[in-house]
Each structure stands twice: as structure tokens, then as C-alpha cells.
Write an enzyme that holds these catalytic residues in place. Structure first.
Site, short mmCIF file in Angstrom:
data_model
loop_
_atom_site.label_atom_id
_atom_site.label_comp_id
_atom_site.label_asym_id
_atom_site.label_seq_id
_atom_site.Cartn_x
_atom_site.Cartn_y
_atom_site.Cartn_z
N VAL A 115 0.83 -1.21 0.00
CA VAL A 115 0.00 0.00 0.00
C VAL A 115 0.87 1.26 0.00
CG1 VAL A 115 -1.82 1.28 1.19
CG2 VAL A 115 -1.93 -1.21 1.07
N CYS A 116 1.95 1.25 0.77
CA CYS A 116 2.84 2.42 0.79
C CYS A 116 3.45 2.64 -0.59
CB CYS A 116 3.93 2.24 1.84
SG CYS A 116 3.30 2.21 3.53
N SER A 117 3.83 1.55 -1.25
CA SER A 117 4.38 1.68 -2.60
C SER A 117 3.35 2.27 -3.55
CB SER A 117 4.85 0.31 -3.11
OG SER A 117 5.92 -0.17 -2.32
#
EC number: 1.11.1.24
Length: 159
Positions: A52-54
Site C-alpha cells: 500500500v505504501c508503494s
């Protein structure tokens, strides 16, 4: 600490950060108070190279030229060390600064600390006057504001 409200001064800080451009890593100190006169987008994210951060930071990378044209800078903030940030930036082709907050002091000053996951995925748009102009604080770690939404907030500031 509580989350700064829209219209309140943004908590100032200085953090070590790194940026990878043209294959070279450059470390520096990023001081929010030195950005007076510019719009700053602070993107707090739980961890480097997680799915999700990516997705979140890569979506901001795609809009980076638009943010830059509006006079805004984007800083990612998470607790990981600079070496981890470098690996993440290289692996995801991120060219904006990733700041390291290993003590969590900045995370706490923005009121986005979350037991268990470290921090809530959050975005703050700080106006050129150092005032919080928009914020999104995630209660669940899987959602994040799209780059277009952030760009629209910046456009309102420079409008």
C-alpha cells in the site's frame, strides 16, 4: 499530541532524509520552517516497500511534475532508516525526499501515532505561510488520498 487542525500552524521539525535522483543518493536535513513561502505536502506512511505504501508514494511520484509546477514539494515520512529509504526509492523510482523519523517525534507532533502499526497513513498540505491547509488522517491503513485530490487542494491555495 492531537492532530493539527486546518487553520493551525503546522508543527515544525527537522529530519534527516534522502533523495535518489539520476542514480545518486543525496542525504540532507529537511527543515519545515525553511520551506516558508512554499507549499509542502507531508505524506506519512507506515513502511518502506510495503504494497500500500508503494502504491501511495508511486501515485504521488506520477503527479510530481504537477505538484512542482504549482510550487509544492512532497516529502515522505516514516520511521525507517535512510538506507531503507534509499532501497525503497530505487526500487520504486521515487525522486522526492524520504525522511526518517526513527524516534517518532514528528509522528507524535502531528498526532498520527498508531499503536501496533506505528503511524496512521496521513497527508498534510502545509501552506506557504506554515499553516495546515488540508489534511487526511487514515483510520485504516489501506486507504490514502489520491494525488489528484491533493493537487486540487494545492490549486486552491495558489488559485
Amino acid at each position: 499530541m492531537s492532530i493539527p487542525e486546518v487553520g493551525e500552524p503546522a508543527p515544525v521539525f527537522s529530519l534527516a532524509g534522502t533523495v535518489v535522483r539520476d542514480g545518486s543518493r543525496t542525504d540532507g536535513v529537511y527543515d519545515l520552517s525553511a520551506q516558508i513561502g512554499r507549499t509542502v505536502v507531508l505524506a506519512f506512511y507506515p513502511g518502506d516497500a510495503t504494497p500500500v505504501c508503494s502504491a501511495q508514494l508511486c501515485s504521488y511520484q506520477e503527479e510530481l511534475d504537477d505538484f512542482d509546477e504549482l510550487g509544492a514539494v512532497v516529502w515522505g515520512i516514516s520511521p525507517q532508516a535512510l538506507d531503507s529509504h534509499e532501497s525503497f526509492a530505487r526500487g520504486s523510482s521515487l525522486t522526492f525526499p524520504l525522511l526518517s523519523d526513527p524516534s517518532g517525534a514528528v509522528v507524535r507532533s502531528y498526532g498520527v501515532r498508531a499503536p501496533g502499526i506505528g503511524l496512521r497513513r496521513s497527508v498534510f498540505v502545509i501552506g506557504p505561510d506554515g499553516i495546515v491547509r488540508w489534511r487526511h488522517v487514515g483510520m485504516v491503513g489501506l486507504r490514502f488520498p489520491k494525488a489528484q485530490v491533493i493537487r486540487e487542494q494545492i490549486e486552491q491555495l495558489v488559485g
